[in-house]
Design a protein around this motif. Structure first.
Motif, PDB file in Angstrom:
ATOM      1  N   GLY A 144       0.825  -1.216   0.000  1.00 33.06           N
ATOM      2  CA  GLY A 144       0.000   0.000   0.000  1.00 33.06           C
ATOM      3  C   GLY A 144       0.851   1.256   0.000  1.00 33.06           C
ATOM      4  N   GLU A 145       1.914   1.223   0.805  1.00 41.48           N
ATOM      5  CA  GLU A 145       2.802   2.397   0.885  1.00 41.48           C
ATOM      6  C   GLU A 145       3.510   2.646  -0.448  1.00 41.48           C
ATOM      7  N   ASN A 147       2.505   1.729  -3.423  1.00 40.33           N
ATOM      8  CA  ASN A 147       1.516   2.213  -4.391  1.00 40.33           C
ATOM      9  C   ASN A 147       1.225   3.694  -4.160  1.00 40.33           C
ATOM     10  N   SER A 148       1.121   4.095  -2.893  1.00 40.72           N
ATOM     11  CA  SER A 148       0.869   5.511  -2.600  1.00 40.72           C
ATOM     12  C   SER A 148       2.044   6.368  -3.040  1.00 40.72           C
ATOM     13  N   ILE A 152       1.715   9.396  -5.597  1.00 39.90           N
ATOM     14  CA  ILE A 152       2.093  10.772  -5.207  1.00 39.90           C
ATOM     15  C   ILE A 152       3.191  11.278  -6.145  1.00 39.90           C
ATOM     16  N   THR A 185       1.121  10.656   8.432  1.00 34.69           N
ATOM     17  CA  THR A 185       0.888  10.904   7.006  1.00 34.69           C
ATOM     18  C   THR A 185       2.129  10.584   6.178  1.00 34.69           C
TER      19      THR A 185
END
Ligand code: UDP
Length: 234
Positions: A144-145, A147-148, A152, A185
């Protein structure tokens, strides 16, 4: 102030009584090719701090979280203390640098769509290119990280590409680093400067970034000052 970390171009200081923040100090050191090439270039730190501050502010304005709080002096910015991922996320719009070397491509070819590459930050291994599965295997970040970070990075590319274009500059490629802010965040950290971006003049193709230093293409500060002039002037 206690030094938290000292890198090739910056020093990170702890701030007494402010555990969630730290101070980034931009040095004048320039390095290339795994620091085998090294020089002191007077005033580089001041320009990179000013440009990084300006670009982090721009990203924040566009709703992209960064570690930036404010520029506090000519060489220093106040940032949120972040837990850094041991990854470099490179976005490319035009072929250059290690991509050309690795895949035998000619420099200056426009890519159909932006290419995002991940590198494992490990000096002793010379920062190898890694795929998502390697990142998971090494435990550098979760799926998930990653992919984020990629999503971004693409957003950052859209913002920066159009910002630079409006100022007569072609954003060839750039490197981002990511970290987790104290509130959890995922944010863009480190710096965004001509040390970490390739920037070419749109009309002449002149290289205004660190490649001037890497390949002795001309005075580094002349290029950096031109980038500063265009970004501040716009
Ligand atoms: N880059 C960086 N730090 C690194 C490696 C690359 O800031 O440790 C930047 C570099 O300035 C360029 C982009 O990332 O804008 C892509 O670099 P590349 O992979 O082509 O490596 P290079 O040949 O520049 O070392």
């Amino acid at each position: 102030m206690r030094v938290l970390y000292e890198g090739k171009a910056k020093v990170l200081y702890e701030i007494e009584g402010e555990p969630d923040k730290c101070l980034v100090h931009f040095k004048d050191t320039a390095t290339a090719f795994d620091a085998t090439k090294k020089a002191q270039i007077e005033g580089k730190g001041v320009i990179n701090n000013t440009l990084s501050s300006l670009l982090f502010r721009l990203l924040e304005e566009k709703g992209i979280r960064t570690h930036f709080i404010r520029q506090v002096s000519d060489r220093e910015m106040l940032v949120w203390r972040a837990k850094r991922y041991e990854l470099e996320v490179v976005v490319r719009n035009i072929t250059a640098g290690s991509l050309c070397k690795r895949l035998g491509l000619k420099e200056g070819q426009k890519l159909k769509r932006p290419l995002v590459e991940l590198f494992y930050k490990r000096d002793d291994l010379h920062d190898p290119l890694v795929c998502k599965e390697h990142v998971l295997l090494l435990g550098l970040a979760s799926r998930g990280e990653v992919n984020s970070m990629v999503a971004i990075a693409k957003r950052v590319n859209r913002v920066l590409k159009s910002f630079f274009k409006d100022r007569g500059l072609l954003l060839v490629d750039f490197k981002l680093e990511f970290g987790l802010l104290p509130d959890g965040t995922l944010a863009v950290i480190d710096e965004i400067s001509p040390d970490t971006c390739r920037l070419w003049d749109i009309k002449t193709g002149e290289k205004l970034d660190k490649d001037r230093f890497r390949f002795d293409l001309g005075d580094l500060m002349e290029g950096y000052r031109e980038v500063l002039r265009r970004l501040q002037g716009g």
